[in-house]
Design an enzyme around this catalytic site. Sequence first.
Site, PDB file in Angstrom:
ATOM      1  N   CYS A   4       0.870  -1.184   0.000  1.00 60.62           N
ATOM      2  CA  CYS A   4       0.000   0.000   0.000  1.00 60.62           C
ATOM      3  C   CYS A   4       0.908   1.236   0.000  1.00 60.62           C
ATOM      4  O   CYS A   4       2.125   1.117   0.189  1.00 60.62           O
ATOM      5  CB  CYS A   4      -0.915   0.005   1.223  1.00 60.62           C
ATOM      6  SG  CYS A   4      -0.062   0.347   2.758  1.00 60.62           S
ATOM      7  N   HIS A   8       3.463   2.114  11.153  1.00 60.83           N
ATOM      8  CA  HIS A   8       2.527   2.018  12.292  1.00 60.83           C
ATOM      9  C   HIS A   8       2.583   3.232  13.226  1.00 60.83           C
ATOM     10  O   HIS A   8       1.646   3.487  13.973  1.00 60.83           O
ATOM     11  CB  HIS A   8       2.850   0.789  13.141  1.00 60.83           C
ATOM     12  CG  HIS A   8       2.745  -0.510  12.416  1.00 60.83           C
ATOM     13  ND1 HIS A   8       3.831  -1.319  12.201  1.00 60.83           N
ATOM     14  CD2 HIS A   8       1.694  -1.130  11.869  1.00 60.83           C
ATOM     15  CE1 HIS A   8       3.436  -2.404  11.551  1.00 60.83           C
ATOM     16  NE2 HIS A   8       2.148  -2.309  11.321  1.00 60.83           N
ATOM     17  N   HIS A  63      -1.435  -3.968  19.353  1.00 60.56           N
ATOM     18  CA  HIS A  63      -0.891  -3.633  18.030  1.00 60.56           C
ATOM     19  C   HIS A  63      -0.152  -2.296  18.112  1.00 60.56           C
ATOM     20  O   HIS A  63      -0.641  -1.352  18.727  1.00 60.56           O
ATOM     21  CB  HIS A  63      -2.034  -3.552  17.011  1.00 60.56           C
ATOM     22  CG  HIS A  63      -1.555  -3.517  15.590  1.00 60.56           C
ATOM     23  ND1 HIS A  63      -1.053  -2.377  15.016  1.00 60.56           N
ATOM     24  CD2 HIS A  63      -1.475  -4.490  14.640  1.00 60.56           C
ATOM     25  CE1 HIS A  63      -0.705  -2.647  13.757  1.00 60.56           C
ATOM     26  NE2 HIS A  63      -0.954  -3.925  13.507  1.00 60.56           N
ATOM     27  N   GLU A  98       0.198   0.153  16.142  1.00 57.88           N
ATOM     28  CA  GLU A  98      -0.562   1.329  15.708  1.00 57.88           C
ATOM     29  C   GLU A  98      -1.452   1.833  16.842  1.00 57.88           C
ATOM     30  O   GLU A  98      -1.534   3.046  17.090  1.00 57.88           O
ATOM     31  CB  GLU A  98      -1.418   1.005  14.471  1.00 57.88           C
ATOM     32  CG  GLU A  98      -2.120   2.250  13.930  1.00 57.88           C
ATOM     33  CD  GLU A  98      -3.155   1.936  12.857  1.00 57.88           C
ATOM     34  OE1 GLU A  98      -2.897   1.077  11.985  1.00 57.88           O
ATOM     35  OE2 GLU A  98      -4.228   2.570  12.892  1.00 57.88           O
ATOM     36  N   ASN A 111      -3.915  -6.345   8.907  1.00 53.86           N
ATOM     37  CA  ASN A 111      -4.712  -6.174   7.683  1.00 53.86           C
ATOM     38  C   ASN A 111      -4.812  -7.474   6.892  1.00 53.86           C
ATOM     39  O   ASN A 111      -5.841  -7.776   6.307  1.00 53.86           O
ATOM     40  CB  ASN A 111      -4.191  -4.980   6.861  1.00 53.86           C
ATOM     41  CG  ASN A 111      -2.986  -5.299   6.011  1.00 53.86           C
ATOM     42  OD1 ASN A 111      -3.135  -5.797   4.910  1.00 53.86           O
ATOM     43  ND2 ASN A 111      -1.797  -5.042   6.524  1.00 53.86           N
ATOM     44  N   SER A 139       1.703  -5.400   3.281  1.00 60.14           N
ATOM     45  CA  SER A 139       3.157  -5.525   3.458  1.00 60.14           C
ATOM     46  C   SER A 139       3.758  -6.597   2.562  1.00 60.14           C
ATOM     47  O   SER A 139       4.884  -7.033   2.790  1.00 60.14           O
ATOM     48  CB  SER A 139       3.475  -5.890   4.911  1.00 60.14           C
ATOM     49  OG  SER A 139       2.895  -4.992   5.801  1.00 60.14           O
TER      50      SER A 139
END
Lengths: 282, 282
Positions: free
Chosen positions: A12, A76, A126, A128, A224, A266
């Site tokens: 991405c 992140h 996580h 993020e 994701n 990724s």
Amino acid sequence: MKVIVSKNSGYCAGVKRAIQILDDSILKYSSGSPVFTMGDIIHNPKVIENYKNKGVIAINEIEKLKRNDNLVIRSHGVSPEILEKLDIKGINILNATCPFVLKVHKMAKELSKKGYFLILIGNENHPEIVGIKGNIINENFKIINSVKEAEKINSQKKIAIISQTTQTMENFILISKKIIEKIKNEVLILNTTCRATELRQKETAVLSKKVDIMIVIGGKNSANTNHIAEISRSILPDTYHIENADELDRKWFKGKKSAGICSGASTPMEDVISIKNIIESI
Amino acid sequence: MKVIVSKNSGYCAGVKRAIQILDDSILKYSSGSPVFTMGDIIHNPKVIENYKNKGVIAINEIEKLKRNDNLVIRSHGVSPEILEKLDIKGINILNATCPFVLKVHKMAKELSKKGYFLILIGNENHPEIVGIKGNIINENFKIINSVKEAEKINSQKKIAIISQTTQTMENFILISKKIIEKIKNEVLILNTTCRATELRQKETAVLSKKVDIMIVIGGKNSANTNHIAEISRSILPDTYHIENADELDRKWFKGKKSAGICSGASTPMEDVISIKNIIESI
């Protein structure tokens, strides 16, 4: 075997940018101190191994760094507390935090300043979410990941809901619906799921209805990729989540006429292509 | 017959205030020009009749007024456009708009200024909704009253949801849930249902589970009374919505041991008491 690759495959934009910043740093600082990354640069074992061979060192504790060390912050992001500590230590920060994630950091800070009780939808471990959480200026927040946890929310304050960028829209909406049952005066729902993630998820749903077997490529610890695999599996039980080509099993494809391939944000496009070629030859 | 009257009966604060302003005006202007009301002062035929006998004139078109006439704006409020016209005509405005409704007027104006697409939950012909609508500064709004209408909403803008103050919380939440399925970037849900209305509705639900028959007193065109009757009927089919004691039918009470009484916000406490006495004697 007919193989269809999802249009939104490969890195991405946020991951592309982080990889670019890391590559540039390796070139720029090749003659000086090594380049560090805060955790693995992306959730992809092969890519991490390649960078390790190039001398990149992934660390989890900033205590291991010394003045003037080069540190790439991955997409992140990290909390403002970590950034401040790095700054005080005199670290050369190369910040590759995804712009969408940075936007959520800003939102979290502003919403908590405005007196909202913040609901953060995501996995509390996580990176993020840890980074977003660090931007909330008080204790008026809760990190939840399910409707069951949403049922326990009981705040008299106005509520704002934001989420991890890689959350599924389905979970985001289901949890938001439960929260608004508890509305006192105000519920503000801000869709912070990332468009690229949403597009990948939508395409996965479409593709998994068209084929006999789905191969989802991406790190087993990638949020994701896991969400993509969940969506695919809910439509087509013959869904396999793999990290690399070695995991492919010829038996899976027995009696199947078509295969679909989706990948996490990724996963390099070259991995997708090489797996496509292998499956086509089955 | 055992009769239980809901604790929240009689006029709500907004109606009490409107009645007080009208009573004061009748006294103050008794020797001058008559006192007009914009529409019926409250949704209660008996009360309206009483005021008519006192010389109060209910009008629907401001064209009937002339300079220096006294006009009471009832608790439902009017649009800013009407207020401006009245001002230009030189009318003596006695504004009894409910403070909660005025707050929604302000919200509607501010939200539309901020670029929201406004969803207004309520009956588009109800005077309160007409007044709120008049505060929206552009065409970016939709008045809806059902989940079915919510399904048709399709705006790319950020969405804000507000409602008629006498809306049921159940309908407000059901419609809001449908809207958030369509979230693009933001949905802001502002609970503008009035607390007094909510309390009446909650008490109705509790009471209708305890008794054999429910009598709901209030105007047939009163939004809040109709909602109370709906809630009661959904729990206890033996629910009767009446405007006055003449409508009571002895047959309804055959074989029943207990009756509950709830009333709309425009029903005087004396009506509630007199109906209670009649039912007790059955």
